[in-house]
Design an enzyme around this catalytic site. Structure first.
Site, PDB file in Angstrom:
ATOM      1  N   ASP A   6      -6.636  -5.469   3.334  1.00 49.09           N
ATOM      2  CA  ASP A   6      -6.485  -4.244   2.550  1.00 49.09           C
ATOM      3  C   ASP A   6      -6.034  -3.058   3.397  1.00 49.09           C
ATOM      4  O   ASP A   6      -5.455  -2.103   2.873  1.00 49.09           O
ATOM      5  CB  ASP A   6      -7.781  -3.908   1.820  1.00 49.09           C
TER       6      ASP A   6
ATOM      7  N   CYS B 146     -16.736  -0.708   8.960  1.00 48.54           N
ATOM      8  CA  CYS B 146     -16.345  -0.583  10.354  1.00 48.54           C
ATOM      9  C   CYS B 146     -16.763   0.772  10.899  1.00 48.54           C
ATOM     10  O   CYS B 146     -17.386   1.575  10.220  1.00 48.54           O
ATOM     11  CB  CYS B 146     -14.829  -0.735  10.486  1.00 48.54           C
TER      12      CYS B 146
ATOM     13  N   GLY C  17     -28.084  -1.056  -6.344  1.00 47.54           N
ATOM     14  CA  GLY C  17     -28.091  -0.333  -7.607  1.00 47.54           C
ATOM     15  C   GLY C  17     -28.004   1.166  -7.440  1.00 47.54           C
ATOM     16  O   GLY C  17     -28.247   1.908  -8.403  1.00 47.54           O
TER      17      GLY C  17
END
Length: 616
Positions: free
Chosen positions: A96, A2, A359
């Site tokens: 969350d 966000c 990665g």
């Protein structure tokens, strides 16, 4: 992920709602799904949302159940379900963000110790009238702020601060750092008066403006090295990475992955594919140059794990078209040419998923760069006096052929004075002597090298503290959020980071092989044709482009009468670099890119405070 923004005034006057709205407008690309703001007395919080967890609930800014705390939150807390089950709190959402509020209600700022994930947020405390800013341990997500006698202004990106702080200006002190690093180390930025909250730090600002900046997390110190058998180290890294990938798959929307064909992204795809019931989407970039293209390797990995694979191509013309727009998104010079390719990857990925794994971080944690083979020279070179070492290495560097790129890099790094300067020098486009000559003033000395066990440990610690968050992670965040895509790097799970920093260096570089322990893990999941091949890196064929399609553009930007950087940097030095490169005598792509990006930033970010071009 966000966008967050806000203002805390110290004079007791109310914050203008139109100001908070204007700040949030600059972050619409970070959160196209929803937006909100909350104001009370001398504080205003803004939010733009990219909905990943609890996508139809959890609007922000959000208030705690007791009304004491208000939060504007960016990021993901991967262990939020586990934390929620342990908290006695009247939850109203399934997300969350409210878990962070519940933790603040229970523990205050100590809540940060419980969080596992990537985040940057601001919490306003009604009881004290103060604001707390926090950033995740590794600096995956950004948070910048401006603090003066009148107010605290903060946001996810510098552009969000401009409606509050006014016309941007160059921070001249940071210019030298940029020329050395291609990025400015935290807490500074290239903008006067704008600072980055360092990774793993929390800033508490009282209602009267008193500020307290402190670290809540640091990597394990050198003395905490493990005494571990090499195969036990492989087992441990394997398990820690599996846990991290499992956490990174937490979402209420589809999750895909970047797949370059190298060891790190291929290993992430191999582990993540085991956790999904449907084929993953994977994404790869092509540059049309066989020196750097890894598309065939990526296709092999995709075939092996049955992914839905997508490829995007980048050429010089497309590169030039995107450069100004992405410089504004970057809020800084585009430090790596590959930034443009990262955006195109994100743009393509966003058509299929909202979240992509990467990665990033493996090379810095596990000594993956070629420089790590020669890491101890970074320390031992100091045994030879600089007055002797510097002229000899300078002659060797000038005599080396264009093809001997790594030898030239080593010579330039090792001619530096202090251990810390030599460590920075491995990735530096310009030496400290060159920067001083270009700017007409000496550079401030580099801070002392951090405590370390050996050369490999030193370079890992310095890369983890600087190169990774200030360059690569900033790049990853800005380029992906320019396309409204969330990127998650499992290698930077802090539990894996703590493990990596306690491993002995002889399992990172072993028998001359860099990143040995990761490659041993990868051998369990992938064919050796992927795991043991030579490292290519995510590179753009800029050397050729500068001699062909981008040749005239380079000269126009750097030597024209309206060049901004010519007032900062000695023009004759710039002309010499251009002539040397276009003639083919030397490959100066890294240094030219550093200067060109600086000029592009000055033109697009200092001359104009307009909306992000092409973002709507």
């Amino acid at each position: 992920m966000c966008g967050i923004a806000g203002v805390l005034r110290f004079d007791g006057q109310p914050v203008d709602p139109a100001l908070v709205a204007a700040m949030a407008d600059r972050l619409e690309h970070r959160g196209p799904d929803d937006r909100g703001q909350w104001l009370e007395s001398s504080v205003g919080l803004g939010h733009t949302r990219l909905s990943i967890i609890d996508p139809h609930g959890s609007p922000q800014p959000m208030e705690s159940a007791d009304g004491r705390f208000h939060i504007t939150f960016n990021g993901e807390i991967f262990n939020y379900r586990e934390l929620r089950s342990r908290l006695d709190y009247p939850f109203r959402t399934n997300g969350d963000t409210e878990v962070v509020l519940a933790l603040f209600t229970a523990y205050g700022v100590q809540a940060l110790q419980h969080l596992r994930g990537q985040f940057a947020f601001a919490v306003y405390d009604r009881e004290t009238g103060g604001v707390t800013l926090a950033r995740d341990r590794m600096g995956i997500l950004p948070l910048v702020y401006s603090l003066d006698h009148a107010s605290l202004t903060f946001g996810s990106e510098v552009k969000a601060l401009l409606p509050a702080i006014g016309e941007p200006r160059l921070d001249e002190t940071s210019l030298a750092h940029y020329l050395r690093r291609r990025a400015v180390p935290a807490p500074d930025t290239l903008y006067a008066g704008v600072r980055k909250l360092p990774p793993g730090h929390v800033l508490s600002v009282s209602a009267s403006g008193k500020a307290d900046l402190r670290a809540y997390w640091t990597p394990p110190p050198p003395a905490q090295v493990m005494r571990i058998d090499p195969q036990e180290a492989v087992d441990l890294v394997d398990q820690r990475l599996q846990d991290a990938v499992r956490d990174a798959m937490v979402a209420d929307v589809p999750v895909g992955s970047y797949l370059s064909g190298g060891v790190d992204s291929s290993l992430i795809v191999a582990m993540a594919s085991r956790l999904t019931d449907t084929p993953m989407h994977t994404f790869c970039a092509s540059f049309g140059d066989p020196r750097f293209d890894e598309v065939e390797h990526a296709r092999r990995v995709s075939d092996l794990f049955g992914t839905n694979h997508h490829e995007v191509a980048l050429d010089a013309s497309g590169f030039q078209d995107l450069w100004p727009r992405l410089t504004v998104h970057r809020d800084a010079p585009v430090s790596e040419p590959a930034d443009i390719a990262v955006f195109l990857l994100a743009q393509d990925a966003r058509q299929h998923v909202k979240v992509a794994l990467s990665g990033e971080g493996s090379d810095e944690l596990f000594a993956g760069y070629p420089k790590y083979r020669f890491a101890d020279l970074t320390i031992r070179a100091g045994l030879v006096p600089a007055a002797v070492r510097r002229p000899l290495l300078h002659l060797a560097e000038r005599a080396a052929p264009t093809s001997a790129t790594r030898a030239r890099i080593a010579a330039r790094a090792l001619m530096e004075g202090s251990t810390a300067e030599r460590a920075v020098g491995w990735f530096a486009p310009f030496t400290t002597t060159e920067v001083a000559a270009m700017l007409g003033r000496p550079m401030a000395p580099e801070p002392p090298a951090p405590p370390h066990r050996d050369g490999i440990d030193l370079l890992c610690r310095m890369d983890l503290a600087g190169w990774l968050p200030d360059n690569l992670l900033e790049r990853g965040d800005r380029m992906s959020m320019a396309a409204s895509l969330e990127v998650r790097p499992p290698f930077l799970d802090h539990r894996l980071v703590e493990t990596a920093m306690r491993l002995p260096s002889d399992v990172k570089v072993r028998d001359g092989q860099t990143k040995w322990v990761v490659k041993e893990v990868a051998d369990r999941y992938l064919p050796q044709s992927i795991t043991q091949r030579r490292k290519v890196g995510f590179k753009v064929p800029l050397d050729a482009w500068f001699r062909t399609g981008m040749r005239d553009l380079s000269r126009d930007l750097l030597l024209s009468s309206d060049s901004i950087t010519s007032s900062w940097i000695e023009p004759s030095a710039v002309r010499a670099l251009l002539d040397s490169h276009t003639s083919g005598r030397r490959n100066e792509e890294a240094r030219l890119w550093t200067l060109l990006s600086l000029e592009q930033w000055a033109r697009t970010c200092l001359r104009s405070t307009a909306e992000v071009p092409g973002s709507h």
